[in-house]
Design a protein around this motif. Structure first.
Motif, mmCIF file in Angstrom:
data_model
loop_
_atom_site.group_PDB
_atom_site.id
_atom_site.type_symbol
_atom_site.label_atom_id
_atom_site.label_comp_id
_atom_site.label_asym_id
_atom_site.label_seq_id
_atom_site.Cartn_x
_atom_site.Cartn_y
_atom_site.Cartn_z
ATOM 1 N N LEU A 90 -0.177 -5.693 -8.082
ATOM 2 C CA LEU A 90 -1.500 -5.945 -7.512
ATOM 3 C C LEU A 90 -1.777 -7.438 -7.359
ATOM 4 C CD1 LEU A 90 -3.626 -3.256 -9.383
ATOM 5 C CD2 LEU A 90 -2.845 -3.217 -7.007
ATOM 6 N N ALA A 129 0.835 -1.210 0.000
ATOM 7 C CA ALA A 129 0.000 0.000 0.000
ATOM 8 C C ALA A 129 0.862 1.250 0.000
ATOM 9 C CB ALA A 129 -0.933 -0.006 1.210
ATOM 10 N N ARG A 146 -8.017 -0.260 -9.573
ATOM 11 C CA ARG A 146 -8.105 -1.571 -8.918
ATOM 12 C C ARG A 146 -7.676 -1.580 -7.456
ATOM 13 N NH1 ARG A 146 -5.353 -6.029 -12.630
ATOM 14 N NH2 ARG A 146 -6.107 -7.248 -10.853
ATOM 15 N N SER A 147 -7.274 -0.447 -6.928
ATOM 16 C CA SER A 147 -6.806 -0.431 -5.537
ATOM 17 C C SER A 147 -7.409 0.753 -4.790
ATOM 18 C CB SER A 147 -5.274 -0.347 -5.501
ATOM 19 O OG SER A 147 -4.799 -0.259 -4.178
ATOM 20 N N GLN A 201 -7.816 3.820 -2.202
ATOM 21 C CA GLN A 201 -6.808 4.760 -1.747
ATOM 22 C C GLN A 201 -7.281 5.547 -0.526
ATOM 23 O OE1 GLN A 201 -3.750 4.801 -3.126
ATOM 24 N NE2 GLN A 201 -4.536 3.153 -4.411
ATOM 25 N N ILE A 257 2.189 1.812 -3.550
ATOM 26 C CA ILE A 257 1.139 2.306 -4.441
ATOM 27 C C ILE A 257 0.820 3.771 -4.138
ATOM 28 C CG2 ILE A 257 -1.321 2.087 -5.008
ATOM 29 C CD1 ILE A 257 -1.013 -0.945 -4.626
ATOM 30 N N PHE A 301 -3.606 1.412 -10.685
ATOM 31 C CA PHE A 301 -3.770 1.470 -9.227
ATOM 32 C C PHE A 301 -5.082 2.149 -8.839
ATOM 33 C CE2 PHE A 301 1.126 1.586 -8.738
ATOM 34 C CZ PHE A 301 1.167 0.201 -8.853
#
Length: 250
Positions: A93, A42, A197-198, A200, A45, A194
């Motif tokens: 990821l 994390a 798909r991730s 924040q 990213i 990012f």
């Protein structure tokens, strides 16, 4: 939360200034994000996303000095960088946090060694007229691998690109400008993936990102007063300490 924001603002400011002067800003933001509680993946990213606006601005400002190398157009290098950066981001990821945590010390060690080599031992080519020793296919392959690494982790990517671009015949000045453009390209692919798909923590991203942009502007002024060698030594020491710390923690 206030204390965390202060820590990130200071780290972001210093990282922005460091990137403007000598590179290696992620060596400052990555440990700061670990300190405020993010896991290594994390933190990686978040650091990539937060530092991207400053990188994009730098690349845009110096775009007129950027160009192709070894018979390859800038467009070709652009495309290769986008593809490699995207692949690296997808690989990150897909990597479980536990595995990435064990990889981090080795990645930081590699990035630190590359930074030290590029900062203090890399042969300067700006005053040389040596022919490019690498053919176009090798140049494409190198840039692709660097882009994959950049999308996956990114520490030391600037030095890696400088080494590759000067090896194929670009002067240091033009290699630096081209590196700034391509680094932004690599990260735009990674950042897009990012973001899609991730999840924040946008408070952390904004604090870090805004501070880094301000620090980047101040970095130009720092060049007038602080020797670049001093900054490179500081970054190298940060990388070494972080490497040891991560190995002890792993």
């Amino acid at each position: 939360m206030i204390f965390s924001c202060v820590v990130l603002a200071l780290a972001g400011f210093a990282a922005g200034a460091q990137n403007a002067v000598a590179g290696g800003g992620s060596f400052l933001t990555f440990p700061a994000l670990l300190f405020v509680g993010l896991d290594p993946r994390a933190a990686n990213i978040t650091s990539t996303i937060a530092l991207f606006p400053g990188q994009a601005t730098t690349g845009w400002t110096g775009r007129r000095m950027a160009g192709g190398a070894a018979g390859l157009s800038l467009r070709t290098l652009f495309v290769v960088s986008v593809i490699g950066g995207a692949i690296g981001a997808v690989l990150l990821l897909a990597t479980p946090v536990s595995i990435f945590t064990h990889l981090v010390p080795w990645l930081i060690l590699f990035a630190t060694l590359v930074f030290v080599w590029g900062s203090f031992f890399r042969k300067q080519r700006q005053e040389e007229n040596e022919p490019a020793p690498l053919p176009p296919r090798v140049a494409v392959g190198l840039q692709f691998l660097i882009a994959v690494y950049g999308g996956y982790f990114g520490g030391g990517i600037g030095i890696l690109m400088m080494a590759a671009l000067t090896a194929v015949g670009l002067s240091v000045r033009h290699a630096g400008a081209t590196k700034n453009v391509l680094a932004g390209v690599v990260n735009v692919a990674a950042v897009a993936i990012f973001l899609a798909r991730s999840p924040q923590n946008w408070t952390l991203v904004l604090v870090l990102g805004i501070a880094a942009i301000i620090g980047g502007q101040v970095g130009v002024l720092i060049l007038r007063y602080v020797p670049e060698t001093v900054l490179r030594v500081v970054v190298s020491l940060i990388g070494a300490v972080l490497t040891v710390g991560m190995f002890l923690k792993a």
